[in-house]
Design a protein around this motif. Structure first.
Motif, mmCIF file in Angstrom:
data_model
loop_
_atom_site.group_PDB
_atom_site.id
_atom_site.type_symbol
_atom_site.label_atom_id
_atom_site.label_comp_id
_atom_site.label_asym_id
_atom_site.label_seq_id
_atom_site.Cartn_x
_atom_site.Cartn_y
_atom_site.Cartn_z
ATOM 1 N N ARG A 40 0.771 -1.224 -0.100
ATOM 2 C CA ARG A 40 0.097 0.075 -0.067
ATOM 3 C C ARG A 40 0.777 1.376 -0.014
ATOM 4 N N LEU A 41 0.455 2.264 -0.399
ATOM 5 C CA LEU A 41 1.029 3.472 -0.468
ATOM 6 C C LEU A 41 1.413 4.228 0.949
ATOM 7 N N LYS A 42 0.613 3.653 1.705
ATOM 8 C CA LYS A 42 0.858 4.072 3.226
ATOM 9 C C LYS A 42 2.107 3.502 3.707
ATOM 10 N N ALA A 43 2.585 2.203 3.326
ATOM 11 C CA ALA A 43 3.567 1.602 3.798
ATOM 12 C C ALA A 43 4.840 2.083 3.081
ATOM 13 N N LEU A 44 4.662 3.010 2.387
ATOM 14 C CA LEU A 44 6.146 3.399 1.727
ATOM 15 C C LEU A 44 6.783 4.654 2.628
ATOM 16 N N SER A 45 6.107 4.720 3.870
ATOM 17 C CA SER A 45 6.836 5.592 4.860
ATOM 18 C C SER A 45 8.181 5.480 5.420
ATOM 19 N N LYS A 46 8.980 6.505 5.840
ATOM 20 C CA LYS A 46 10.330 5.960 6.276
ATOM 21 C C LYS A 46 9.993 5.010 7.644
ATOM 22 N N LEU A 47 8.958 5.283 8.445
ATOM 23 C CA LEU A 47 8.568 4.433 9.734
ATOM 24 C C LEU A 47 8.618 3.057 9.336
ATOM 25 N N GLU A 48 7.833 2.868 8.293
ATOM 26 C CA GLU A 48 7.718 1.307 7.891
ATOM 27 C C GLU A 48 9.088 0.774 7.662
ATOM 28 N N GLU A 49 9.947 1.531 6.952
ATOM 29 C CA GLU A 49 11.066 1.012 6.774
ATOM 30 C C GLU A 49 11.919 0.437 7.856
ATOM 31 N N VAL A 50 11.973 1.516 8.809
ATOM 32 C CA VAL A 50 12.555 1.136 10.261
ATOM 33 C C VAL A 50 11.907 -0.048 10.815
ATOM 34 N N GLU A 51 10.542 -0.342 10.868
ATOM 35 C CA GLU A 51 9.921 -1.214 11.252
ATOM 36 C C GLU A 51 10.372 -2.639 10.751
ATOM 37 N N ILE A 52 10.352 -2.710 9.472
ATOM 38 C CA ILE A 52 10.588 -3.889 8.429
ATOM 39 C C ILE A 52 12.208 -4.165 8.875
ATOM 40 N N LYS A 53 13.036 -3.547 9.133
ATOM 41 C CA LYS A 53 14.317 -3.749 9.414
ATOM 42 C C LYS A 53 14.631 -4.397 10.834
ATOM 43 N N ALA A 54 13.548 -3.800 11.822
ATOM 44 C CA ALA A 54 13.641 -4.458 12.962
ATOM 45 C C ALA A 54 13.007 -5.796 13.123
ATOM 46 N N GLU A 55 11.837 -6.048 12.327
ATOM 47 C CA GLU A 55 11.446 -7.248 12.005
ATOM 48 C C GLU A 55 12.374 -8.179 11.583
ATOM 49 N N HIS A 56 13.119 -7.896 10.392
ATOM 50 C CA HIS A 56 13.974 -8.691 9.625
ATOM 51 C C HIS A 56 14.926 -9.126 10.803
ATOM 52 N N ASP A 57 15.508 -8.508 11.669
ATOM 53 C CA ASP A 57 16.586 -8.796 12.516
ATOM 54 C C ASP A 57 15.925 -9.623 13.787
ATOM 55 N N ARG A 58 14.728 -9.550 14.279
ATOM 56 C CA ARG A 58 14.117 -10.235 15.127
ATOM 57 C C ARG A 58 13.986 -11.738 14.424
ATOM 58 N N LEU A 59 13.333 -11.630 13.315
ATOM 59 C CA LEU A 59 13.091 -13.010 12.631
ATOM 60 C C LEU A 59 14.332 -13.761 12.148
ATOM 61 N N SER A 60 15.415 -13.137 11.837
ATOM 62 C CA SER A 60 16.689 -13.665 11.662
ATOM 63 C C SER A 60 17.224 -14.500 12.808
ATOM 64 N N LYS A 61 17.115 -13.772 13.982
ATOM 65 C CA LYS A 61 17.675 -14.294 15.420
ATOM 66 C C LYS A 61 16.697 -15.392 15.670
ATOM 67 N N GLU A 62 15.445 -15.371 15.512
ATOM 68 C CA GLU A 62 14.718 -16.522 15.797
ATOM 69 C C GLU A 62 14.999 -17.739 14.731
ATOM 70 N N ARG A 63 15.181 -17.741 13.654
ATOM 71 C CA ARG A 63 15.629 -18.628 12.663
ATOM 72 C C ARG A 63 16.945 -19.226 13.338
ATOM 73 N N ARG A 64 17.825 -18.452 13.629
ATOM 74 C CA ARG A 64 19.162 -19.108 13.993
ATOM 75 C C ARG A 64 19.079 -19.953 15.245
ATOM 76 N N GLY A 65 17.963 -19.379 16.111
ATOM 77 C CA GLY A 65 17.665 -20.362 17.226
ATOM 78 C C GLY A 65 16.850 -21.761 16.993
ATOM 79 N N LEU A 66 15.896 -21.533 15.831
ATOM 80 C CA LEU A 66 15.293 -22.778 15.458
ATOM 81 C C LEU A 66 16.233 -23.776 14.914
#
Length: 749
Positions: free
Chosen positions: A430-456
């Motif tokens: 969505r166009l709303k998701a193109l904000s700078k804030l969304e980019e920051v949240e995606i990077k945080a989610e990416h880091d969290r999921l990457s850590k969980e993947r290593r644990g699994l």
């Protein structure tokens, strides 16, 4: 009208009846075993219970949701998963909600679901239900590919073949069922104790049954009760998977004042219907089979409270309860037969350790499948997030391609080396998701999921980490259902069955005085009370009185026959005094050519002197002459031309014998052997004639006999010296005034 069949013509195929029956019966047996009667060791459920719980979950009836009509649940279960009668499904559903039937209920019911008296639940249109927290734990993770699914009966739906079962349900709630050629019966147990055993088994996979039974000492029934099974038997039952447990009602003595008391039963055995129990005890009371009990009444409300009143205040409470345990369902034996399905396929009887081990193996499989499912989800999400990050870094180019290219998806894949998943995700932004804030949240989610993947990945690669995770889950379950909680506290207690010195068989008979009459022709009856005047007794023509024995209804009557056998009759089972009684030969197996030589009341502390007409005899403890069958007990062996003649109590230190030749001999009792069976030793020798009578007496008191007129004569030792000698002598002529019958008189008084 044509008589031609509308069915297509078919050629009959010959079938061997034996093979056809075997094939069809085997199919039926397998269906009953695997899909109806036996529970799965992994989730402890039969198919009908599993389908009910899954249907309720599909209806959204979680522990924190509202209730729905049971009729709706039954219809959903029957229509989608279980094509059987709605009443059968509702009965199974209702039982899962009964806290007196299920140790940890799986259904939270609202309305009338029956009671411990045996009353049936209300109709399904009047009751409502939802899942309990325990059921939610059994279903936890079922949407995360933790278990296999299979098509339902018509192939339109999918149903789980087993539940993830984060709760050790098989042993916690138990199970019962009868299949073809096999059955199962598993009592419920305490989850706190089961979790302790599971944690120990994780650390020590080869733990002994003895160690596990220290942690799981026995069943824990929802209705409480007292377990009186010896520990050795419990150990053997858990070791083999087969056995049983004696379960008694819990009771206490309550004083009523003035020396009186009553028994209050607060817990009754598992699966015993209280109303039927009270009814059965009342029937036994009316039939006078419980002489120690005066009355019973039910004062139960929310808690069980049965009042048992003794007949008199002198009745011992322990003896009263032991008599009730013997004759009523205040004590039951709950069988153990841990016949279950392993892996949902193989019926077998498992030990306690095997059941716990297979549940742990199932939890490991669920953990691995759940982790793999979560890993796939994470990898898919990370792939999408990688695409988003590419889009944010090249946002202007992405917008240009989307706006002006004819095939933006293909162009995005070509331009940024994206996968189809990433391209689709970018195009769906969505166009709303193109904000700078969304980019920051995606990077945080990416880091969290990457850590969980290593644990699994670490978890899936390490058995130790997997067992550590299972241990954490078991500890959490133990904490939720610990003995400190209302649901988790142990309800069934342990005790040793008390040792009762009193003869309970006698205690169960109401003690009343009777007079036992045995006639010359062998007719026996019991008159009420101790009768002294027997002159008015009526006999059959040609018959007369032979023995009259004063006794109590709790006594045993001993009959000594001329063939050397002893017979035992229960005094309370003798025919009443009305009429002439019954032939005693209907009660014992005695040959027609034999007769009775003695009749008396049993005294287990007494000894008897028995002898034959040949002059042979010995002393036998009276406890050894009790017969347990109609055939009696052979004690004195007699020759073909002789018969058993003497049976007198041993009360003294000397023996006097007398024969048909009117020769009497007196000798010490110590010269007579004590035996339990045999011919004995010679007491007195006879050239002609036979032994007629004998008597055991005290030397200091002298020898006593009765004459024909009933008068008593006693000779002191100084007068008896003439007849004193050693055993096996011939003796001398009887004293002056000795009865012409050559008998000393009645031996038993």
């Amino acid at each position: 009208m044509s008589k031609q069949s509308i069915l297509p013509p078919t050629d009959p195929v010959p079938v061997n009846l034996k093979d056809a029956l075997e094939e069809r019966y085997l199919a039926y047996a397998l269906s009953t075993i695997m899909h109806r009667a036996l529970p799965d060791v992994r989730d402890g459920l039969k198919p009908v219970h599993r389908r009910i719980l899954y249907a309720m979950r599909e209806l959204g009836l979680g522990p924190d949701k509202g209730y729905r009509k049971c009729a709706k649940i039954v219809g959903e279960t029957m229509g989608n998963y279980h094509p059987h009668g709605n009443q059968a499904i509702y009965d199974a559903l209702a039982r899962l909600a009964q806290d007196f039937a299920v140790r940890y209920p799986l259904v939270d019911g609202q309305g009338n679901f029956g009671n411990i008296d045996g009353d049936n639940p209300a109709a399904d249109r009047y009751t409502e239900a939802r899942l309990t927290t325990v059921a939610a734990e059994l279903l936890d993770g079922i949407d995360e590919d933790t278990v296999a699914f299979r098509p339902n009966y018509d192939g339109r739906e999918q149903e789980p073949s087993v539940l993830p079962a984060a709760f050790p349900n098989l042993l916690a709630n138990g199970s019962a069922g009868i299949a073809v050629g096999m059955a199962t019966n598993i009592p419920p147990h305490n989850v706190d104790e089961l979790c302790a055993a599971l944690l120990h088994l994780i650390k020590h996979p080869n733990a002994s049954i003895e160690k596990l039974v220290e942690m799981v000492p026995g069943p824990d029934f929802p209705t409480g009760g007292v377990l009186v099974e010896p520990r050795e038997q419990i150990l053997e039952a858990y070791r083999t998977g087969r056995g049983g447990f004696r379960l008694r009602a819990k009771w206490e003595k309550e004083d009523t004042g003035r020396g009186g008391y009553q028994i209050v039963v607060t817990e009754i055995p598992y699966q015993v219907q209280k109303a039927k129990l009270v009814e059965k005890i009342a029937e036994l009371l009316i039939e006078k089979k419980l002489p120690l009990l005066g009355d019973i009444r039910d004062e139960s409300a929310d808690e069980v409270r049965l009042i048992l009143e003794p007949k008199t205040r002198t009745v011992e409470p322990l003896i009263l309860m032991e008599s009730l345990f013997r004759l009523t369902e205040l004590e039951v034996r709950f069988g153990l037969n841990m016949n279950v399905l392993s892996a949902g396929q193989i019926p077998n009887v498992l030990s306690l350790r095997d059941v716990l081990s297979q549940w742990l193996e199932h939890r490991i499989e669920v953990l691995v499948r759940r982790s793999q499912y979560r890993l796939r989800k994470i990898e898919h999400r990370l792939e999408v997030l990688d695409g988003y990050l590419i889009a944010y870094l090249n946002i202007d180019e992405v917008i240009r391609i989307v706006r002006f290219e004819d095939d933006p998806k293909a162009k995005l894949i070509e331009r940024f080396k994206l996968s189809e998943v990433q391209a689709d995700a970018i195009l769906n932004l969505r166009l709303k998701a193109l904000s700078k804030l969304e980019e920051v949240e995606i990077k945080a989610e990416h880091d969290r999921l990457s850590k969980e993947r290593r644990g699994l990945k670490e978890l899936l690669a390490s058995d130790d980490l997997q067992w550590e995770r299972i241990s954490e889950e078991v500890r959490a379950t133990r904490e939720r259902y610990s003995k400190k909680t209302a649901l988790g506290r142990r309800r069934t207690t342990f005790a040793d069955a008390p040792e009762i010195d009193v003869d309970l068989d006698a205690a169960l008979v109401e003690k009343e005085p009777i007079t036992i009459i045995l006639s010359d022709k062998g007719w026996v009856r019991a008159l009420k009370g101790h009768q002294d005047d027997l002159s008015r007794l009526d006999f059959k023509q040609g018959d007369s009185l032979r023995y009259a024995v004063k006794a109590q209804t709790t006594d045993k009557l001993i009959l000594f026959a001329t063939n050397g056998r002893f017979f035992t009759l229960e005094a309370n089972q003798l025919p009443g005094g009305r009429g002439h009684g019954e032939p005693v030969r209907l009660m014992v197996d005695l040959e027609q050519n034999q007769d009775f030589a003695a009749c008396f009341v049993h005294d287990p502390e007494r000894r008897l002197l028995v002898a034959s007409t040949g002059g042979y005899g010995f002393v036998v403890p009276e406890s050894e002459v009790i017969a347990s069958t109609r055939k009696g007990k052979q004690v004195l062996n007699v020759a073909a031309d002789e018969e058993a003649r003497v049976c007198v109590p041993v009360d003294g230190d000397h023996v006097a014998t007398v024969g048909e030749n009117r020769k009497m001999l007196v000798f010490p009792l110590s010269e007579v052997n004590e035996m339990t069976r045999g011919k004995g030793t010679i007491l007195q020798r006879f050239k002609d004639g036979a032994l007629i009578d004998a008597r055991v007496f005290h030397k200091k008191e002298g020898l006593t006999w009765l004459d024909a007129a009933g008068r008593t004569f006693t000779l002191g030792w100084s007068d008896l010296r003439e007849w004193a000698g050693a055993r096996a002598q011939a003796g001398k002529t009887v004293p002056k005034g000795f009865p012409r019958s050559n008998k000393f008189g009645p031996a038993f008084r």
